[in-house]
Design a protein around this motif. Structure first.
Motif, PDB file in Angstrom:
ATOM      1  N   GLU A  36       0.816  -1.211   0.000  1.00  0.00           N
ATOM      2  CA  GLU A  36       0.000   0.000   0.000  1.00  0.00           C
ATOM      3  C   GLU A  36       0.850   1.262   0.000  1.00  0.00           C
ATOM      4  O   GLU A  36       0.477   2.265  -0.611  1.00  0.00           O
ATOM      5  N   LEU A  37       1.997   1.242   0.681  1.00  0.00           N
ATOM      6  CA  LEU A  37       2.864   2.417   0.711  1.00  0.00           C
ATOM      7  C   LEU A  37       3.400   2.717  -0.689  1.00  0.00           C
ATOM      8  O   LEU A  37       3.431   3.874  -1.115  1.00  0.00           O
ATOM      9  N   ALA A  38       3.790   1.673  -1.404  1.00  0.00           N
ATOM     10  CA  ALA A  38       4.289   1.851  -2.771  1.00  0.00           C
ATOM     11  C   ALA A  38       3.169   2.314  -3.698  1.00  0.00           C
ATOM     12  O   ALA A  38       3.380   3.162  -4.580  1.00  0.00           O
ATOM     13  N   ILE A  39       1.962   1.797  -3.502  1.00  0.00           N
ATOM     14  CA  ILE A  39       0.829   2.200  -4.333  1.00  0.00           C
ATOM     15  C   ILE A  39       0.512   3.673  -4.098  1.00  0.00           C
ATOM     16  O   ILE A  39       0.276   4.432  -5.051  1.00  0.00           O
ATOM     17  N   ALA A  40       0.528   4.099  -2.823  1.00  0.00           N
ATOM     18  CA  ALA A  40       0.279   5.511  -2.517  1.00  0.00           C
ATOM     19  C   ALA A  40       1.353   6.386  -3.158  1.00  0.00           C
ATOM     20  O   ALA A  40       1.052   7.445  -3.717  1.00  0.00           O
ATOM     21  N   ALA A  41       2.610   5.940  -3.090  1.00  0.00           N
ATOM     22  CA  ALA A  41       3.704   6.686  -3.728  1.00  0.00           C
ATOM     23  C   ALA A  41       3.457   6.793  -5.226  1.00  0.00           C
ATOM     24  O   ALA A  41       3.615   7.869  -5.821  1.00  0.00           O
ATOM     25  N   ALA A  42       3.045   5.693  -5.834  1.00  0.00           N
ATOM     26  CA  ALA A  42       2.786   5.692  -7.271  1.00  0.00           C
ATOM     27  C   ALA A  42       1.646   6.652  -7.624  1.00  0.00           C
ATOM     28  O   ALA A  42       1.681   7.311  -8.670  1.00  0.00           O
ATOM     29  N   CYS A  43       0.651   6.756  -6.744  1.00  0.00           N
ATOM     30  CA  CYS A  43      -0.467   7.673  -6.992  1.00  0.00           C
ATOM     31  C   CYS A  43       0.012   9.121  -7.028  1.00  0.00           C
ATOM     32  O   CYS A  43      -0.396   9.893  -7.906  1.00  0.00           O
ATOM     33  N   TYR A  44       0.874   9.486  -6.069  1.00  0.00           N
ATOM     34  CA  TYR A  44       1.390  10.855  -6.077  1.00  0.00           C
ATOM     35  C   TYR A  44       2.256  11.110  -7.316  1.00  0.00           C
ATOM     36  O   TYR A  44       2.155  12.159  -7.940  1.00  0.00           O
ATOM     37  N   ALA A  45       3.087  10.137  -7.680  1.00  0.00           N
ATOM     38  CA  ALA A  45       3.929  10.304  -8.870  1.00  0.00           C
ATOM     39  C   ALA A  45       3.072  10.352 -10.130  1.00  0.00           C
ATOM     40  O   ALA A  45       3.330  11.158 -11.037  1.00  0.00           O
ATOM     41  N   GLN A  46       2.033   9.517 -10.191  1.00  0.00           N
ATOM     42  CA  GLN A  46       1.137   9.525 -11.354  1.00  0.00           C
ATOM     43  C   GLN A  46       0.404  10.850 -11.465  1.00  0.00           C
ATOM     44  O   GLN A  46       0.160  11.347 -12.568  1.00  0.00           O
ATOM     45  N   ASN A  47       0.065  11.428 -10.326  1.00  0.00           N
ATOM     46  CA  ASN A  47      -0.589  12.733 -10.336  1.00  0.00           C
ATOM     47  C   ASN A  47       0.297  13.765 -11.027  1.00  0.00           C
ATOM     48  O   ASN A  47      -0.186  14.585 -11.813  1.00  0.00           O
ATOM     49  N   VAL A  48       1.585  13.707 -10.756  1.00  0.00           N
ATOM     50  CA  VAL A  48       2.531  14.616 -11.413  1.00  0.00           C
ATOM     51  C   VAL A  48       2.608  14.304 -12.901  1.00  0.00           C
ATOM     52  O   VAL A  48       2.604  15.216 -13.741  1.00  0.00           O
ATOM     53  N   ALA A  49       2.639  13.014 -13.239  1.00  0.00           N
ATOM     54  CA  ALA A  49       2.700  12.635 -14.649  1.00  0.00           C
ATOM     55  C   ALA A  49       1.450  13.096 -15.388  1.00  0.00           C
ATOM     56  O   ALA A  49       1.533  13.564 -16.528  1.00  0.00           O
ATOM     57  N   ASP A  50       0.285  12.980 -14.733  1.00  0.00           N
ATOM     58  CA  ASP A  50      -0.954  13.445 -15.365  1.00  0.00           C
ATOM     59  C   ASP A  50      -0.905  14.947 -15.603  1.00  0.00           C
ATOM     60  O   ASP A  50      -1.332  15.434 -16.646  1.00  0.00           O
ATOM     61  N   PHE A  51      -0.378  15.692 -14.638  1.00  0.00           N
ATOM     62  CA  PHE A  51      -0.233  17.136 -14.799  1.00  0.00           C
ATOM     63  C   PHE A  51       0.695  17.437 -15.972  1.00  0.00           C
ATOM     64  O   PHE A  51       0.403  18.290 -16.800  1.00  0.00           O
ATOM     65  N   ALA A  52       1.809  16.699 -16.029  1.00  0.00           N
ATOM     66  CA  ALA A  52       2.765  16.931 -17.119  1.00  0.00           C
ATOM     67  C   ALA A  52       2.094  16.673 -18.465  1.00  0.00           C
ATOM     68  O   ALA A  52       2.307  17.417 -19.427  1.00  0.00           O
ATOM     69  N   GLY A  53       1.261  15.641 -18.535  1.00  0.00           N
ATOM     70  CA  GLY A  53       0.548  15.346 -19.775  1.00  0.00           C
ATOM     71  C   GLY A  53      -0.378  16.486 -20.167  1.00  0.00           C
ATOM     72  O   GLY A  53      -0.434  16.884 -21.331  1.00  0.00           O
ATOM     73  N   ALA A  54      -1.102  17.025 -19.177  1.00  0.00           N
ATOM     74  CA  ALA A  54      -1.999  18.151 -19.452  1.00  0.00           C
ATOM     75  C   ALA A  54      -1.196  19.374 -19.874  1.00  0.00           C
ATOM     76  O   ALA A  54      -1.608  20.125 -20.764  1.00  0.00           O
ATOM     77  N   TYR A  55      -0.061  19.554 -19.244  1.00  0.00           N
ATOM     78  CA  TYR A  55       0.803  20.697 -19.567  1.00  0.00           C
ATOM     79  C   TYR A  55       1.241  20.635 -21.029  1.00  0.00           C
ATOM     80  O   TYR A  55       1.146  21.602 -21.768  1.00  0.00           O
ATOM     81  N   TYR A  56       1.721  19.453 -21.437  1.00  0.00           N
ATOM     82  CA  TYR A  56       2.226  19.327 -22.794  1.00  0.00           C
ATOM     83  C   TYR A  56       1.111  19.245 -23.833  1.00  0.00           C
ATOM     84  O   TYR A  56       1.212  19.801 -24.914  1.00  0.00           O
ATOM     85  N   GLN A  57       0.015  18.588 -23.489  1.00  0.00           N
ATOM     86  CA  GLN A  57      -1.061  18.425 -24.457  1.00  0.00           C
ATOM     87  C   GLN A  57      -1.896  19.691 -24.610  1.00  0.00           C
ATOM     88  O   GLN A  57      -2.265  20.065 -25.716  1.00  0.00           O
ATOM     89  N   PHE A  58      -2.194  20.344 -23.474  1.00  0.00           N
ATOM     90  CA  PHE A  58      -3.111  21.479 -23.529  1.00  0.00           C
ATOM     91  C   PHE A  58      -2.466  22.816 -23.176  1.00  0.00           C
ATOM     92  O   PHE A  58      -3.134  23.841 -23.173  1.00  0.00           O
ATOM     93  N   GLY A  59      -1.178  22.797 -22.837  1.00  0.00           N
ATOM     94  CA  GLY A  59      -0.495  24.030 -22.486  1.00  0.00           C
ATOM     95  C   GLY A  59      -0.957  24.620 -21.160  1.00  0.00           C
ATOM     96  O   GLY A  59      -0.899  25.827 -20.962  1.00  0.00           O
ATOM     97  N   ILE A  60      -1.409  23.772 -20.251  1.00  0.00           N
ATOM     98  CA  ILE A  60      -1.877  24.245 -18.945  1.00  0.00           C
ATOM     99  C   ILE A  60      -0.670  24.575 -18.082  1.00  0.00           C
ATOM    100  O   ILE A  60       0.223  23.765 -17.891  1.00  0.00           O
ATOM    101  N   SER A  61      -0.653  25.755 -17.551  1.00  0.00           N
ATOM    102  CA  SER A  61       0.450  26.212 -16.709  1.00  0.00           C
ATOM    103  C   SER A  61       0.247  25.774 -15.270  1.00  0.00           C
ATOM    104  O   SER A  61      -0.881  25.729 -14.772  1.00  0.00           O
ATOM    105  N   GLY A  62       1.340  25.459 -14.573  1.00  0.00           N
ATOM    106  CA  GLY A  62       1.278  25.089 -13.164  1.00  0.00           C
ATOM    107  C   GLY A  62       0.701  26.183 -12.295  1.00  0.00           C
ATOM    108  O   GLY A  62       0.130  25.917 -11.245  1.00  0.00           O
ATOM    109  N   GLU A  63       0.829  27.441 -12.735  1.00  0.00           N
ATOM    110  CA  GLU A  63       0.323  28.552 -11.941  1.00  0.00           C
ATOM    111  C   GLU A  63      -1.199  28.633 -11.977  1.00  0.00           C
ATOM    112  O   GLU A  63      -1.827  29.140 -11.063  1.00  0.00           O
ATOM    113  N   VAL A  64      -1.831  28.143 -13.055  1.00  0.00           N
ATOM    114  CA  VAL A  64      -3.285  28.247 -13.161  1.00  0.00           C
ATOM    115  C   VAL A  64      -3.990  26.934 -12.824  1.00  0.00           C
ATOM    116  O   VAL A  64      -5.195  26.916 -12.645  1.00  0.00           O
TER     117      VAL A  64
END
Length: 167
Positions: free
Chosen positions: A87-115
């Motif tokens: 479960e600890l590794a799964i929780a870690a993966a969730c936080y890392a995946q959250n960052v990866a999802d943000f990065a995908g939105a950033y590159y695909q849609f140009g969403i800035s971290g500030e907004v």
């Protein structure tokens, strides 16, 4: 590293000071002082283990987060050992995946971290615990949390094997 260690201890001290009021019983104050002393002892021991070897701010922040989980959230090794289904590794993966999802939105849609409102990130389907424990913050902080949770999982695995490190 000394500066980072001192900042951690200072942060713990400020958290305790903020928790105190004029009505705080003396026993609670004593407990807070004891926790602060323990945080200082842990930082001192960490510095001795590192032998003065400089570490990056990122690595120091992961160590500080792991210690915060133990000292502030009071997640003991005994508690961590109850999460034997990775479960600890799964929780870690969730936080890392959250960052990866943000990065995908950033590159695909140009969403800035500030907004982007990071704190409203949806709970991952595989999040192993109650929703109240899902606390996304920002990309760097979420990666620090992920690193600390990975360290907790590795420590749990090491204890489960009787201290025999398996690579």
């Amino acid at each position: 590293m000394t500066i980072v260690a001192n900042k951690h201890v200072a942060r713990v001290g400020h958290e305790f000071a903020a928790a105190m009021t004029a009505d705080t019983p003396i026993i609670e104050i004593a407990k807070m002082v004891s926790r602060l002393a323990n945080a200082l002892d842990e930082q001192t021991a960490l510095l001795e283990q590192l032998g003065g070897t400089p570490v990056s701010k990122a690595f120091a922040d992961i160590i500080a987060e792991r210690q915060r989980q133990q000292n502030v959230e009071c997640w003991t090794t005994e508690h961590d050992d109850q999460h034997g289904d990775f479960e600890l590794a799964i929780a870690a993966a969730c936080y890392a995946q959250n960052v990866a999802d943000f990065a995908g939105a950033y590159y695909q849609f140009g969403i800035s971290g500030e907004v982007f409102d990071w704190t409203n990130a949806p709970e991952p389907e595989v999040w192993p615990w109650a929703l109240s424990w899902w606390k996304p913050t920002n990309p760097r902080r979420d990666l620090v949390k992920a690193g600390a949770l990975i360290a907790a999982e590795i420590e749990r695995l090491d204890r489960a094997t009787g201290g025999e490190v398996q690579l």
